[in-house]
Design an enzyme around this catalytic site. Sequence first.
Site, PDB file in Angstrom:
ATOM      1  N   CYS A  26       0.831  -1.197   0.000  1.00 26.04           N
ATOM      2  CA  CYS A  26       0.000   0.000   0.000  1.00 26.04           C
ATOM      3  C   CYS A  26       0.871   1.255   0.000  1.00 26.04           C
ATOM      4  CB  CYS A  26      -0.946  -0.008   1.194  1.00 26.04           C
ATOM      5  SG  CYS A  26      -2.132  -1.368   1.137  1.00 26.04           S
ATOM      6  N   HIS A  70      -7.289  -4.744   6.316  1.00 30.45           N
ATOM      7  CA  HIS A  70      -6.448  -4.087   7.309  1.00 30.45           C
ATOM      8  C   HIS A  70      -5.511  -5.111   7.937  1.00 30.45           C
ATOM      9  CE1 HIS A  70      -9.337  -0.445   7.985  1.00 30.45           C
ATOM     10  NE2 HIS A  70      -8.953  -0.586   6.743  1.00 30.45           N
ATOM     11  N   GLU A  72      -4.875  -5.849  11.026  1.00 23.00           N
ATOM     12  CA  GLU A  72      -5.479  -6.629  12.113  1.00 23.00           C
ATOM     13  C   GLU A  72      -6.361  -7.737  11.550  1.00 23.00           C
ATOM     14  OE1 GLU A  72      -6.489  -2.272  13.097  1.00 23.00           O
ATOM     15  OE2 GLU A  72      -5.678  -3.380  11.404  1.00 23.00           O
ATOM     16  N   CYS A  98      -9.715   0.528  13.379  1.00 24.97           N
ATOM     17  CA  CYS A  98     -11.017   1.079  13.010  1.00 24.97           C
ATOM     18  C   CYS A  98     -12.099   0.274  13.738  1.00 24.97           C
ATOM     19  CB  CYS A  98     -11.218   0.994  11.496  1.00 24.97           C
ATOM     20  SG  CYS A  98     -11.455  -0.689  10.868  1.00 24.97           S
ATOM     21  N   CYS A 101     -12.303  -3.485  12.594  1.00 24.48           N
ATOM     22  CA  CYS A 101     -11.248  -4.328  13.156  1.00 24.48           C
ATOM     23  C   CYS A 101     -11.426  -4.497  14.666  1.00 24.48           C
ATOM     24  CB  CYS A 101      -9.875  -3.757  12.822  1.00 24.48           C
ATOM     25  SG  CYS A 101      -9.448  -3.972  11.073  1.00 24.48           S
ATOM     26  N   TYR A 119      -5.406   7.426  15.049  1.00 25.34           N
ATOM     27  CA  TYR A 119      -6.133   7.716  13.819  1.00 25.34           C
ATOM     28  C   TYR A 119      -7.177   8.768  14.150  1.00 25.34           C
ATOM     29  CZ  TYR A 119      -8.709   6.850   9.479  1.00 25.34           C
ATOM     30  OH  TYR A 119      -9.335   6.994   8.270  1.00 25.34           O
TER      31      TYR A 119
END
Length: 140
Positions: A26, A70, A72, A98, A101, A119
């Site tokens: 990414c 993600h 996690e 998030c 997750c 975040y």
Amino acid sequence: MNQEKQQLFDQRYLDMARIWAQNSYCQRRQVGALVVKNGMIISDGYNGTPSGFENICEDDNGITKPYVLHAEANAITKLARSSNNSDGSTIYITASPCIECAKLIIQAGIKRVVYGEKYRLTDGIELLERAGIEVVYLGE
């Protein structure tokens, strides 16, 4: 384990998660996760596309593709294909989880979350705390 030793281990495992994040293809953000139980790493993950997909996380406009997993989620779902289970474990994540997750973390029986970057959305952390999971922020 005494608190000083726990903090040292927490920092080292988080550092290892940061190194693991470098495996991500990414462009926008590389995130890594390690699941540790009884002093052993039982799973790992980084953000990226599902198995068998091209290793390109963003579209031509730089937007993350909706099917990117993600870190996690990758680490937790990897456990489903192993003989390990995450009951009572700790997950080390380079960035705060998030809400999606966080739900996986709760359902996986993980009891501690240690993360290194905050975040902008805090709903994942709030859900973990509501579930009684110990959340530790080790920012820089």
